[in-house]
Design a protein around this motif. Structure first.
Motif, PDB file in Angstrom:
ATOM      1  N   ALA A  17     102.711 -13.967 101.371  1.00 12.27           N
ATOM      2  CA  ALA A  17     103.247 -14.993 100.468  1.00 12.27           C
ATOM      3  C   ALA A  17     103.462 -14.412  99.074  1.00 12.27           C
ATOM      4  O   ALA A  17     104.473 -14.696  98.426  1.00 12.27           O
ATOM      5  CB  ALA A  17     102.300 -16.187 100.394  1.00 12.27           C
ATOM      6  N   ARG A  18     102.541 -13.593  98.622  1.00 12.33           N
ATOM      7  CA  ARG A  18     102.646 -13.013  97.276  1.00 12.33           C
ATOM      8  C   ARG A  18     103.816 -12.041  97.158  1.00 12.33           C
ATOM      9  O   ARG A  18     104.570 -12.063  96.213  1.00 12.33           O
ATOM     10  CB  ARG A  18     101.335 -12.305  96.912  1.00 12.33           C
ATOM     11  N   PHE A  19     103.932 -11.149  98.141  1.00 13.90           N
ATOM     12  CA  PHE A  19     104.962 -10.117  98.073  1.00 13.90           C
ATOM     13  C   PHE A  19     106.306 -10.551  98.655  1.00 13.90           C
ATOM     14  O   PHE A  19     107.289  -9.830  98.532  1.00 13.90           O
ATOM     15  CB  PHE A  19     104.493  -8.841  98.785  1.00 13.90           C
ATOM     16  N   HIS A  20     106.336 -11.707  99.323  1.00  9.45           N
ATOM     17  CA  HIS A  20     107.558 -12.178  99.988  1.00  9.45           C
ATOM     18  C   HIS A  20     108.084 -11.096 100.936  1.00  9.45           C
ATOM     19  O   HIS A  20     109.285 -10.861 101.026  1.00  9.45           O
ATOM     20  CB  HIS A  20     108.647 -12.558  98.976  1.00  9.45           C
ATOM     21  N   GLU A  21     107.161 -10.436 101.601  1.00  4.38           N
ATOM     22  CA  GLU A  21     107.542  -9.329 102.475  1.00  4.38           C
ATOM     23  C   GLU A  21     106.703  -9.373 103.742  1.00  4.38           C
ATOM     24  O   GLU A  21     105.477  -9.447 103.689  1.00  4.38           O
ATOM     25  CB  GLU A  21     107.329  -7.997 101.753  1.00  4.38           C
ATOM     26  N   PHE A  22     107.359  -9.316 104.863  1.00  5.22           N
ATOM     27  CA  PHE A  22     106.682  -9.385 106.151  1.00  5.22           C
ATOM     28  C   PHE A  22     106.253  -7.997 106.634  1.00  5.22           C
ATOM     29  O   PHE A  22     105.082  -7.741 106.879  1.00  5.22           O
ATOM     30  CB  PHE A  22     107.588 -10.056 107.180  1.00  5.22           C
TER      31      PHE A  22
ATOM     32  N   ALA B 212     105.119 -15.441 104.689  1.00  7.56           N
ATOM     33  CA  ALA B 212     106.511 -15.305 104.248  1.00  7.56           C
ATOM     34  C   ALA B 212     107.228 -16.654 104.319  1.00  7.56           C
ATOM     35  O   ALA B 212     108.015 -17.010 103.428  1.00  7.56           O
ATOM     36  CB  ALA B 212     107.232 -14.263 105.096  1.00  7.56           C
ATOM     37  N   TRP B 213     106.943 -17.426 105.363  1.00 14.48           N
ATOM     38  CA  TRP B 213     107.569 -18.744 105.499  1.00 14.48           C
ATOM     39  C   TRP B 213     107.094 -19.685 104.391  1.00 14.48           C
ATOM     40  O   TRP B 213     107.895 -20.389 103.784  1.00 14.48           O
ATOM     41  CB  TRP B 213     107.252 -19.330 106.875  1.00 14.48           C
ATOM     42  N   LEU B 214     105.791 -19.689 104.127  1.00 13.87           N
ATOM     43  CA  LEU B 214     105.270 -20.530 103.049  1.00 13.87           C
ATOM     44  C   LEU B 214     105.909 -20.169 101.710  1.00 13.87           C
ATOM     45  O   LEU B 214     106.244 -21.045 100.915  1.00 13.87           O
ATOM     46  CB  LEU B 214     103.745 -20.403 102.950  1.00 13.87           C
TER      47      LEU B 214
ATOM     48  N   VAL C  45      98.022 -13.621 105.184  1.00 17.72           N
ATOM     49  CA  VAL C  45      98.875 -14.752 104.794  1.00 17.72           C
ATOM     50  C   VAL C  45      99.134 -14.712 103.291  1.00 17.72           C
ATOM     51  O   VAL C  45     100.279 -14.824 102.834  1.00 17.72           O
ATOM     52  CB  VAL C  45      98.238 -16.104 105.195  1.00 17.72           C
ATOM     53  N   ALA C  46      98.076 -14.525 102.505  1.00 18.24           N
ATOM     54  CA  ALA C  46      98.203 -14.530 101.039  1.00 18.24           C
ATOM     55  C   ALA C  46      99.066 -13.373 100.547  1.00 18.24           C
ATOM     56  O   ALA C  46      99.910 -13.553  99.656  1.00 18.24           O
ATOM     57  CB  ALA C  46      96.823 -14.473 100.385  1.00 18.24           C
TER      58      ALA C  46
END
Length: 196
Positions: A129-134, A57-59, A125-126
């Protein structure tokens, strides 16, 4: 909800035959106490995937969307190939902590260490990052991990020997190819409505 469902299914399939699933089998055979082993796997996974989801999410928040889209495409392509390479549990990886920590402590620490740099950690991690959801991703990847490991802990060799591991890995690789294709569509056409 979509991030949760995708994360659960991808990690559940990716975990079949993974070294952490083999570790679950070793722990179950050695200690024969399924409840503390399941709890140890759950805690280790939640912490590990929590850090991984936060990193993803941070990336996603600091890297330009165009670059992040291509990074996600690359990560899914790498995972599609990596999932086809069978894992082996080395003796050094099997139980690197002392039994004095109890079954729960030994399981939690050993599983956490084994999960570092593992396929399912990278996938977490991927996906984050893809979904922008933690939360959806971490809950999904944790559930997927538990769905793959709890039966092994309770049923041991009887269950593990009957799984068509190669077929499951091929299915997981195909899912990564599809996810990579969808991510590629987003990378090529960023203004189009994303399909996932």
């Amino acid at each position: 909800m979509q991030s949760f469902l995708v994360s659960t299914s991808v990690v559940g399939l990716a975990e079949i035959g993974d070294k952490t699933q083999l570790l679950s089998l070793v722990l179950a055979a050695r200690y024969r106490k399924p409840i503390p082993i399941v709890l140890g796997v759950f805690v280790a996974t939640l912490i590990n995937h929590g850090f991984s989801g936060a990193l993803g999410a941070w990336l996603a928040s600091i890297i330009r969307p165009e670059i992040m889209n291509w990074a996600v495409v690359a990560s899914f392509a790498v995972m599609a190939v990596w999932i086809l390479i069978p894992d082996k549990l080395d003796d050094a990886d099997a139980l690197p902590v002392k039994d004095s920590m109890g079954v729960f402590g030994t399981t939690a620490i050993t599983f956490f260490i084994a999960e570092m740099g593992d396929k399912t950690q990278i996938v977490t991690v991927a996906l984050a990052a893809r979904f922008h959801e933690f939360f959806g991703v971490v809950a999904g990847t944790t559930l997927g991990m538990m769905l793959a490991n709890v039966p092994v802990i309770y049923l041991g060799h009887k269950f593990a020997d009957r799984l068509p591991t190669k077929a499951v890995h091929i299915l997981a690789a195909l899912i990564f190819v599809v996810l990579g294709g969808l991510a590629l569509r987003t990378a090529l056409y960023p203004d189009a409505h994303p399909m996932f």
